[in-house]
Design an enzyme around this catalytic site. Structure first.
Site, PDB file in Angstrom:
ATOM      1  N   HIS A   1       3.429  -2.411   4.057  1.00 47.16           N
ATOM      2  CA  HIS A   1       3.686  -0.987   3.747  1.00 47.16           C
ATOM      3  C   HIS A   1       5.179  -0.753   3.534  1.00 47.16           C
ATOM      4  O   HIS A   1       5.866  -0.258   4.427  1.00 47.16           O
ATOM      5  CB  HIS A   1       3.200  -0.093   4.897  1.00 47.16           C
ATOM      6  CG  HIS A   1       1.721  -0.117   5.116  1.00 47.16           C
ATOM      7  ND1 HIS A   1       1.099  -1.031   5.923  1.00 47.16           N
ATOM      8  CD2 HIS A   1       0.745   0.671   4.616  1.00 47.16           C
ATOM      9  CE1 HIS A   1      -0.209  -0.807   5.919  1.00 47.16           C
ATOM     10  NE2 HIS A   1      -0.455   0.226   5.131  1.00 47.16           N
TER      11      HIS A   1
ATOM     12  N   ASP B   1       0.802  -1.219   0.000  1.00 44.94           N
ATOM     13  CA  ASP B   1       0.000   0.000   0.000  1.00 44.94           C
ATOM     14  C   ASP B   1       0.838   1.273   0.000  1.00 44.94           C
ATOM     15  O   ASP B   1       1.948   1.299   0.532  1.00 44.94           O
ATOM     16  CB  ASP B   1      -0.905   0.026   1.238  1.00 44.94           C
ATOM     17  CG  ASP B   1      -2.188  -0.758   1.002  1.00 44.94           C
ATOM     18  OD1 ASP B   1      -2.236  -1.535   0.034  1.00 44.94           O
ATOM     19  OD2 ASP B   1      -3.120  -0.588   1.795  1.00 44.94           O
TER      20      ASP B   1
END
Ligand SMILES: [Zn+2]
Length: 233
Positions: free
Chosen positions: A198, A51
């Site tokens: 992430h 992400d």
């Protein structure tokens, strides 16, 4: 039409005030449109999803090399403002065979926003994903997993699939080592899982964990596919 929009916004505000938190944050329930948090399968197949970003060449180098060495394709949920800043990085992801998904333009909480802003956040990002050369289906992932009424109604009306996750070991403020992150991720993975990481913003522990996660799951007989491939079975 305006009255309907105002009504939906008011209803959303009432839901927020009235304790709609579980619905807003649920990874598995959404009031309209298709939502996928994992896929039901007995096959040892999973999707890696990354992400935010893109944030620059150095981060992309770290991830792309790891993935290429292992012949694994992943799905990147990118922000439009990141692609605008680093269009070459987004194009590199596409050239390497990875899937691009939409993670909004500027990563807001997608609640209590006017429908026009919801539409702009999603459609402007789609446009840059196409400009980067990605031709497959574009799925959508809401920032912080948050959605209530206006966003799901827009996503349903525009036939978009919302993709959340069932495995996430690194929160935004995670200070875990690569080893701990990999171990926690692998321990929670099962057939059909969608794994969230992430790795942008120079997060080297998460970047290092990617290779460990892949190697460990490969040893267990898992195969990696993109989100669209996982959903289409
Ligand atoms: Zn995000």
């Amino acid at each position: 039409m305006t009255l309907i929009i105002v009504g939906i916004c008011l209803l959303e505000l009432l839901l927020v005030l009235g304790g709609g938190y579980r619905l807003m944050n649920s990874r598995t329930v959404q009031i309209a449109g298709r939502l996928v948090d994992r896929v039901d399968t007995a096959e040892k197949v999973v999707a890696l999803t990354f992400d935010d970003g893109p944030t620059g060449e150095a981060d992309a180098d770290a991830m792309l090399q790891t993935l290429a060495d292992r012949d694994v394709r992943a799905t990147f949920y990118l922000n439009g403002n990141g692609i605008e800043r680093f269009p070459g990085v987004a194009a590199r992801l596409v050239d390497a065979g990875h899937e691009l998904g939409n993670h909004t333009w500027s990563h807001p909480r997608m609640i209590l926003l006017p429908p026009s802003e919801i539409a702009r956040q999603v459609s402007a990002t789609d446009r840059l994903i196409r400009q980067a050369g990605y031709e497959g289906e574009i799925t959508f992932r809401p920032p912080y997993g948050k959605k209530l009424l206006t966003l799901p109604l827009y996503l349903a009306a525009t036939q978009r699939t919302t993709v959340t996750w069932d495995v996430a070991a690194d929160s935004e403020d995670s200070a875990s080592s690569a080893e701990d992150l990999a171990a926690a991720t692998v321990a929670n993975t099962r057939p059909g899982s969608i794994i969230l990481l992430h790795p942008w913003y120079g997060r080297s522990a998460t970047q290092q964990a990617i290779g460990m996660i892949i190697d460990d799951l490969h040893r267990q007989g898992y195969r990696f596919v993109t989100v669209s491939e996982l959903i289409d079975g």
